[in-house]
Write a protein that holds these residues in place. Structure first.
Motif, PDB file in Angstrom:
ATOM      1  N   ALA A  11      14.878   7.321   8.453  1.00 54.85           N
ATOM      2  CA  ALA A  11      16.233   6.765   8.378  1.00 54.85           C
ATOM      3  C   ALA A  11      16.836   7.032   7.007  1.00 54.85           C
ATOM      4  CB  ALA A  11      16.204   5.262   8.670  1.00 54.85           C
ATOM      5  N   LYS A  12      16.058   6.788   5.968  1.00 54.00           N
ATOM      6  CA  LYS A  12      16.527   7.014   4.597  1.00 54.00           C
ATOM      7  C   LYS A  12      16.859   8.485   4.377  1.00 54.00           C
ATOM      8  CE  LYS A  12      13.579   7.424   1.414  1.00 54.00           C
ATOM      9  NZ  LYS A  12      12.471   7.297   0.515  1.00 54.00           N
ATOM     10  N   ASN A  13      15.962   9.369   4.785  1.00 53.86           N
ATOM     11  CA  ASN A  13      16.151  10.806   4.559  1.00 53.86           C
ATOM     12  C   ASN A  13      17.315  11.379   5.359  1.00 53.86           C
ATOM     13  OD1 ASN A  13      14.095  11.137   2.679  1.00 53.86           O
ATOM     14  ND2 ASN A  13      12.566  11.474   4.249  1.00 53.86           N
ATOM     15  N   LEU A  14      17.535  10.867   6.562  1.00 49.11           N
ATOM     16  CA  LEU A  14      18.593  11.416   7.405  1.00 49.11           C
ATOM     17  C   LEU A  14      19.974  10.820   7.140  1.00 49.11           C
ATOM     18  CD1 LEU A  14      16.948  11.717  10.952  1.00 49.11           C
ATOM     19  CD2 LEU A  14      17.510  13.558   9.360  1.00 49.11           C
ATOM     20  N   TYR A  15      20.017   9.533   6.833  1.00 51.41           N
ATOM     21  CA  TYR A  15      21.301   8.851   6.845  1.00 51.41           C
ATOM     22  C   TYR A  15      21.744   8.178   5.548  1.00 51.41           C
ATOM     23  CZ  TYR A  15      20.653   9.440  11.851  1.00 51.41           C
ATOM     24  OH  TYR A  15      20.442   9.973  13.098  1.00 51.41           O
ATOM     25  N   LEU A  16      20.861   8.026   4.590  1.00 50.89           N
ATOM     26  CA  LEU A  16      21.209   7.232   3.414  1.00 50.89           C
ATOM     27  C   LEU A  16      21.083   8.019   2.113  1.00 50.89           C
ATOM     28  CD1 LEU A  16      19.331   3.995   4.486  1.00 50.89           C
ATOM     29  CD2 LEU A  16      21.778   4.460   4.701  1.00 50.89           C
ATOM     30  N   PRO A  18      19.869   8.355  -1.844  1.00 53.36           N
ATOM     31  CA  PRO A  18      18.591   7.947  -2.440  1.00 53.36           C
ATOM     32  C   PRO A  18      18.670   6.763  -3.412  1.00 53.36           C
ATOM     33  CG  PRO A  18      19.370   9.972  -3.442  1.00 53.36           C
ATOM     34  CD  PRO A  18      20.318   9.652  -2.332  1.00 53.36           C
ATOM     35  N   THR A  19      19.846   6.151  -3.580  1.00 53.60           N
ATOM     36  CA  THR A  19      19.953   5.011  -4.492  1.00 53.60           C
ATOM     37  C   THR A  19      19.055   3.874  -4.034  1.00 53.60           C
ATOM     38  OG1 THR A  19      21.823   4.170  -3.241  1.00 53.60           O
ATOM     39  CG2 THR A  19      22.329   5.539  -5.159  1.00 53.60           C
ATOM     40  N   ARG A  20      18.513   3.146  -5.000  1.00 46.90           N
ATOM     41  CA  ARG A  20      17.605   2.044  -4.677  1.00 46.90           C
ATOM     42  C   ARG A  20      18.336   0.717  -4.856  1.00 46.90           C
ATOM     43  NH1 ARG A  20      11.563   3.239  -6.059  1.00 46.90           N
ATOM     44  NH2 ARG A  20      11.503   5.445  -5.598  1.00 46.90           N
ATOM     45  N   THR A  21      18.788   0.184  -3.752  1.00 45.25           N
ATOM     46  CA  THR A  21      19.471  -1.106  -3.782  1.00 45.25           C
ATOM     47  C   THR A  21      18.964  -1.946  -2.620  1.00 45.25           C
ATOM     48  OG1 THR A  21      21.276  -0.453  -2.325  1.00 45.25           O
ATOM     49  CG2 THR A  21      21.574  -0.002  -4.689  1.00 45.25           C
ATOM     50  N   PRO A  22      19.102  -3.258  -2.715  1.00 43.90           N
ATOM     51  CA  PRO A  22      18.710  -4.105  -1.575  1.00 43.90           C
ATOM     52  C   PRO A  22      19.528  -3.781  -0.319  1.00 43.90           C
ATOM     53  CG  PRO A  22      19.032  -5.433  -3.555  1.00 43.90           C
ATOM     54  CD  PRO A  22      19.484  -4.046  -3.886  1.00 43.90           C
ATOM     55  N   TRP A  23      20.790  -3.421  -0.493  1.00 46.12           N
ATOM     56  CA  TRP A  23      21.638  -3.091   0.649  1.00 46.12           C
ATOM     57  C   TRP A  23      21.138  -1.848   1.369  1.00 46.12           C
ATOM     58  CZ3 TRP A  23      23.902  -7.194   1.886  1.00 46.12           C
ATOM     59  CH2 TRP A  23      24.429  -8.047   0.937  1.00 46.12           C
ATOM     60  N   LYS A  25      18.088  -0.858   1.555  1.00 48.34           N
ATOM     61  CA  LYS A  25      16.871  -1.242   2.272  1.00 48.34           C
ATOM     62  C   LYS A  25      17.220  -1.950   3.584  1.00 48.34           C
ATOM     63  CE  LYS A  25      12.484  -0.844   1.641  1.00 48.34           C
ATOM     64  NZ  LYS A  25      11.869   0.428   1.893  1.00 48.34           N
ATOM     65  N   ILE A  26      18.251  -2.771   3.560  1.00 51.42           N
ATOM     66  CA  ILE A  26      18.694  -3.470   4.774  1.00 51.42           C
ATOM     67  C   ILE A  26      19.248  -2.462   5.776  1.00 51.42           C
ATOM     68  CG2 ILE A  26      20.417  -5.091   5.689  1.00 51.42           C
ATOM     69  CD1 ILE A  26      19.994  -6.657   2.991  1.00 51.42           C
ATOM     70  N   ARG A  27      20.099  -1.560   5.297  1.00 48.79           N
ATOM     71  CA  ARG A  27      20.657  -0.521   6.175  1.00 48.79           C
ATOM     72  C   ARG A  27      19.544   0.354   6.745  1.00 48.79           C
ATOM     73  NH1 ARG A  27      24.954   2.877   3.612  1.00 48.79           N
ATOM     74  NH2 ARG A  27      25.327   3.476   5.760  1.00 48.79           N
ATOM     75  N   GLU A  28      18.563   0.681   5.910  1.00 48.49           N
ATOM     76  CA  GLU A  28      17.420   1.484   6.344  1.00 48.49           C
ATOM     77  C   GLU A  28      16.685   0.793   7.491  1.00 48.49           C
ATOM     78  OE1 GLU A  28      13.296   2.012   4.122  1.00 48.49           O
ATOM     79  OE2 GLU A  28      14.908   3.068   3.064  1.00 48.49           O
ATOM     80  N   ALA A  29      16.460  -0.506   7.372  1.00 48.50           N
ATOM     81  CA  ALA A  29      15.758  -1.264   8.415  1.00 48.50           C
ATOM     82  C   ALA A  29      16.558  -1.283   9.716  1.00 48.50           C
ATOM     83  CB  ALA A  29      15.493  -2.689   7.934  1.00 48.50           C
ATOM     84  N   ILE A  30      17.871  -1.429   9.615  1.00 51.77           N
ATOM     85  CA  ILE A  30      18.723  -1.447  10.810  1.00 51.77           C
ATOM     86  C   ILE A  30      18.696  -0.083  11.499  1.00 51.77           C
ATOM     87  CG2 ILE A  30      21.121  -1.634  11.612  1.00 51.77           C
ATOM     88  CD1 ILE A  30      21.467  -3.787   9.344  1.00 51.77           C
ATOM     89  N   ILE A  31      18.849   0.970  10.717  1.00 53.35           N
ATOM     90  CA  ILE A  31      18.817   2.327  11.280  1.00 53.35           C
ATOM     91  C   ILE A  31      17.445   2.608  11.897  1.00 53.35           C
ATOM     92  CG2 ILE A  31      18.934   4.791  10.729  1.00 53.35           C
ATOM     93  CD1 ILE A  31      21.002   3.983   8.521  1.00 53.35           C
TER      94      ILE A  31
END
Length: 136
Positions: A11-16, A18-23, A25-31
């Protein structure tokens, strides 16, 4: 080793970004949840292996197989596959073609053992891999 599942990393590699923020991480979990609803585990792994970096500028398992072993990923043998899998922890620091790093040797031995226990190959192949990975 990290806190993210393969699905979260995909999810992180495809859609987000690389910034490290709590938001993020939340978006990553949803995706990741959406990906798991839509795709099989096998397909998630296939996509993951084809988008991650395997070394300096080497993206995807096919490119890695060609770069390190001059063959297609489908043609990799057990040793080559284990060697590639072992560097995922840090593909910029470790090389699948080198056997001089103790951490990588131990990782490769562990992977070989796990594959043997799952009956992916026989005892003779396992012993051959153990012998190869214990060489310096």
């Amino acid at each position: 080793m990290g806190g993210s599942t393969i699905t979260q990393q995909l999810a992180k590699n495809l859609y987000l970004k690389p910034t490290r923020t709590p938001w993020r991480k939340i978006r990553e979990a949803i995706i990741a949840q959406q990906l798991e609803k839509e795709l099989s585990k096998r397909r998630i792994l296939e996509l993951y292996l084809n988008v991650i970096e395997w070394g300096n500028g080497i993206y995807g398992i096919e490119a890695a197989a060609k770069a390190y072993y001059q063959k297609s990923a489908a043609e990799l043998n057990a040793s080559e596959s284990i060697r590639l899998a072992s560097i995922l922890v840090n593909p910029h620091r470790y090389s699948p073609t080198s056997n001089s790093n103790r951490r990588m040797r131990n990782k490769r031995l562990l992977l070989a053992e796990r594959m043997f226990k799952r009956k992916l190959y026989d005892e003779a192949m396992y012993q051959s891999l153990v012998e190869e990975f214990n060489q310096r």
